[in-house]
Design a protein around this motif. Structure first.
Motif, PDB file in Angstrom:
ATOM      1  N   MET A   9     -23.437 -16.583 -30.295  1.00 50.89           N
ATOM      2  CA  MET A   9     -23.203 -15.153 -30.057  1.00 50.89           C
ATOM      3  C   MET A   9     -22.565 -14.912 -28.686  1.00 50.89           C
ATOM      4  N   ALA A  10     -22.945 -15.708 -27.700  1.00 53.82           N
ATOM      5  CA  ALA A  10     -22.327 -15.571 -26.375  1.00 53.82           C
ATOM      6  C   ALA A  10     -20.837 -15.905 -26.443  1.00 53.82           C
ATOM      7  N   SER A  11     -20.496 -16.918 -27.217  1.00 52.53           N
ATOM      8  CA  SER A  11     -19.090 -17.288 -27.381  1.00 52.53           C
ATOM      9  C   SER A  11     -18.331 -16.182 -28.115  1.00 52.53           C
ATOM     10  N   TYR A  12     -18.908 -15.691 -29.191  1.00 54.97           N
ATOM     11  CA  TYR A  12     -18.293 -14.601 -29.961  1.00 54.97           C
ATOM     12  C   TYR A  12     -18.107 -13.371 -29.074  1.00 54.97           C
ATOM     13  N   ASN A  13     -19.130 -13.034 -28.329  1.00 52.95           N
ATOM     14  CA  ASN A  13     -19.086 -11.889 -27.428  1.00 52.95           C
ATOM     15  C   ASN A  13     -17.913 -12.017 -26.455  1.00 52.95           C
ATOM     16  N   SER A  14     -17.774 -13.175 -25.856  1.00 58.33           N
ATOM     17  CA  SER A  14     -16.699 -13.396 -24.886  1.00 58.33           C
ATOM     18  C   SER A  14     -15.320 -13.292 -25.544  1.00 58.33           C
ATOM     19  N   GLN A  15     -15.172 -13.925 -26.704  1.00 55.51           N
ATOM     20  CA  GLN A  15     -13.893 -13.867 -27.420  1.00 55.51           C
ATOM     21  C   GLN A  15     -13.529 -12.430 -27.789  1.00 55.51           C
ATOM     22  N   MET A  16     -14.488 -11.697 -28.311  1.00 56.08           N
ATOM     23  CA  MET A  16     -14.208 -10.325 -28.742  1.00 56.08           C
ATOM     24  C   MET A  16     -13.950  -9.413 -27.548  1.00 56.08           C
ATOM     25  N   ASN A  17     -14.659  -9.620 -26.471  1.00 58.96           N
ATOM     26  CA  ASN A  17     -14.383  -8.805 -25.280  1.00 58.96           C
ATOM     27  C   ASN A  17     -12.974  -9.068 -24.768  1.00 58.96           C
ATOM     28  N   GLN A  18     -12.547 -10.321 -24.776  1.00 64.75           N
ATOM     29  CA  GLN A  18     -11.188 -10.624 -24.316  1.00 64.75           C
ATOM     30  C   GLN A  18     -10.164  -9.933 -25.211  1.00 64.75           C
ATOM     31  N   ALA A 136     -36.992 -13.036 -28.253  1.00 65.90           N
ATOM     32  CA  ALA A 136     -35.927 -13.314 -29.224  1.00 65.90           C
ATOM     33  C   ALA A 136     -35.394 -12.013 -29.829  1.00 65.90           C
ATOM     34  N   LEU A 137     -36.263 -11.067 -30.095  1.00 67.38           N
ATOM     35  CA  LEU A 137     -35.824  -9.778 -30.631  1.00 67.38           C
ATOM     36  C   LEU A 137     -34.954  -9.045 -29.615  1.00 67.38           C
ATOM     37  N   LEU A 138     -35.328  -9.104 -28.352  1.00 66.99           N
ATOM     38  CA  LEU A 138     -34.538  -8.449 -27.306  1.00 66.99           C
ATOM     39  C   LEU A 138     -33.158  -9.090 -27.172  1.00 66.99           C
ATOM     40  N   VAL A 139     -33.105 -10.403 -27.281  1.00 68.45           N
ATOM     41  CA  VAL A 139     -31.814 -11.096 -27.202  1.00 68.45           C
ATOM     42  C   VAL A 139     -30.959 -10.721 -28.410  1.00 68.45           C
ATOM     43  N   THR A 140     -31.576 -10.629 -29.574  1.00 68.83           N
ATOM     44  CA  THR A 140     -30.852 -10.189 -30.773  1.00 68.83           C
ATOM     45  C   THR A 140     -30.307  -8.784 -30.575  1.00 68.83           C
ATOM     46  N   HIS A 141     -31.129  -7.900 -30.035  1.00 65.30           N
ATOM     47  CA  HIS A 141     -30.689  -6.526 -29.765  1.00 65.30           C
ATOM     48  C   HIS A 141     -29.514  -6.517 -28.785  1.00 65.30           C
ATOM     49  N   PHE A 142     -29.587  -7.329 -27.764  1.00 62.79           N
ATOM     50  CA  PHE A 142     -28.538  -7.439 -26.744  1.00 62.79           C
ATOM     51  C   PHE A 142     -27.183  -7.713 -27.402  1.00 62.79           C
ATOM     52  N   PHE A 143     -27.119  -8.714 -28.259  1.00 61.17           N
ATOM     53  CA  PHE A 143     -25.854  -9.048 -28.912  1.00 61.17           C
ATOM     54  C   PHE A 143     -25.475  -8.017 -29.969  1.00 61.17           C
ATOM     55  N   THR A 147     -21.946  -5.729 -30.235  1.00 61.28           N
ATOM     56  CA  THR A 147     -21.150  -5.700 -31.465  1.00 61.28           C
ATOM     57  C   THR A 147     -20.998  -4.274 -31.980  1.00 61.28           C
ATOM     58  N   HIS A 148     -22.076  -3.526 -31.941  1.00 61.33           N
ATOM     59  CA  HIS A 148     -22.058  -2.135 -32.403  1.00 61.33           C
ATOM     60  C   HIS A 148     -21.009  -1.317 -31.638  1.00 61.33           C
ATOM     61  N   ARG A 150     -18.550  -2.438 -29.670  1.00 62.79           N
ATOM     62  CA  ARG A 150     -17.195  -2.967 -29.820  1.00 62.79           C
ATOM     63  C   ARG A 150     -16.592  -2.500 -31.142  1.00 62.79           C
ATOM     64  N   GLY A 151     -17.423  -2.327 -32.164  1.00 63.47           N
ATOM     65  CA  GLY A 151     -16.932  -1.750 -33.418  1.00 63.47           C
ATOM     66  C   GLY A 151     -16.399  -0.351 -33.195  1.00 63.47           C
ATOM     67  N   GLN A 152     -17.115   0.445 -32.414  1.00 62.08           N
ATOM     68  CA  GLN A 152     -16.624   1.776 -32.072  1.00 62.08           C
ATOM     69  C   GLN A 152     -15.321   1.673 -31.295  1.00 62.08           C
ATOM     70  N   ALA A 153     -15.270   0.749 -30.345  1.00 60.29           N
ATOM     71  CA  ALA A 153     -14.067   0.591 -29.528  1.00 60.29           C
ATOM     72  C   ALA A 153     -12.879   0.164 -30.380  1.00 60.29           C
ATOM     73  N   SER A 154     -13.109  -0.719 -31.350  1.00 58.37           N
ATOM     74  CA  SER A 154     -11.987  -1.147 -32.199  1.00 58.37           C
ATOM     75  C   SER A 154     -11.483   0.010 -33.050  1.00 58.37           C
ATOM     76  N   THR A 155     -12.363   0.899 -33.470  1.00 57.71           N
ATOM     77  CA  THR A 155     -11.943   2.093 -34.204  1.00 57.71           C
ATOM     78  C   THR A 155     -11.126   3.018 -33.302  1.00 57.71           C
ATOM     79  N   LEU A 156     -11.572   3.193 -32.067  1.00 59.86           N
ATOM     80  CA  LEU A 156     -10.829   4.033 -31.122  1.00 59.86           C
ATOM     81  C   LEU A 156      -9.449   3.437 -30.848  1.00 59.86           C
ATOM     82  N   LEU A 157      -9.380   2.131 -30.733  1.00 63.20           N
ATOM     83  CA  LEU A 157      -8.081   1.484 -30.562  1.00 63.20           C
ATOM     84  C   LEU A 157      -7.194   1.710 -31.776  1.00 63.20           C
ATOM     85  N   TYR A 158      -7.759   1.559 -32.950  1.00 60.81           N
ATOM     86  CA  TYR A 158      -6.989   1.745 -34.179  1.00 60.81           C
ATOM     87  C   TYR A 158      -6.452   3.177 -34.263  1.00 60.81           C
ATOM     88  N   GLN A 159      -7.281   4.139 -33.867  1.00 65.05           N
ATOM     89  CA  GLN A 159      -6.839   5.537 -33.847  1.00 65.05           C
ATOM     90  C   GLN A 159      -5.700   5.747 -32.856  1.00 65.05           C
TER      91      GLN A 159
END
Length: 174
Positions: A9-18, A136-143, A147-148, A150-159
């Protein structure tokens, strides 16, 4: 949440943020800051919120008894006082901060053990209330939080006419 999943998830997070930041850089400052009706208003404020949320959570995670390296790394970042706090005014200022956060997250994720994730974490929420929750639940929430939004951000970009492409975890992380 397992140590391996945290690393993934840390790798995914970094890739998606870039990808998010590269796409946002193609917009004018006016488009980046334009009110678009999102929860935090603009794309920039949404991106800022993700960075603020990450910083808050990393400060909390640094309170874990075994988080020596994280305490040192995140200690140079001021702890935000509000989830809508504006740490910076431009993408050029926010982007290096985001890259540093992502490196800290990757380094921290690599140190986590199953035993640590099985513990609880005591921390204070934004209202100052003392909390104790499954780590573990807190770490899951963190990621999930990243993601939640960034989904909004990708929609704003698409708009705004920018498509960042596939964002699926399965397509990006092996």
């Amino acid at each position: 949440m397992t140590p391996q999943t945290t690393i993934r998830m840390a790798s995914y997070n970094s890739q998606m943020n870039q990808r998010l930041y590269d796409a946002a850089a193609s917009l004018s400052a006016q488009d980046l800051h334009q009110e678009r009706g999102a929860f935090f208003g603009s794309l920039f404020k949404t991106m800022m919120h993700i960075a603020v949320g990450d910083t808050v959570w990393l400060h909390r995670f640094a309170q874990h008894p075994d988080a020596h390296a994280l305490r040192e790394e995140i200690g140079v970042f001021a702890k935000p006082h509000a989830l809508n706090q504006q740490l910076f005014g431009t993408l050029a200022e926010l982007a290096p901060y985001r890259r540093k956060l992502d490196l800290i997250i990757i380094d921290w994720a690599a140190t986590l053990t199953a035993e640590q994730l099985d513990q609880t974490l005591r921390y204070s929420n934004m209202a100052g209330q003392d909390m104790e929750k499954d780590f573990a639940l807190l770490v899951t929430h963190f990621f999930n939080h990243q993601t939640h939004h960034r989904g909004q951000a990708s929609t704003l970009l698409y708009q705004a006419g920018v498509d960042i492409g596939v964002t699926d975890l399965l397509a990006l992380v092996s």
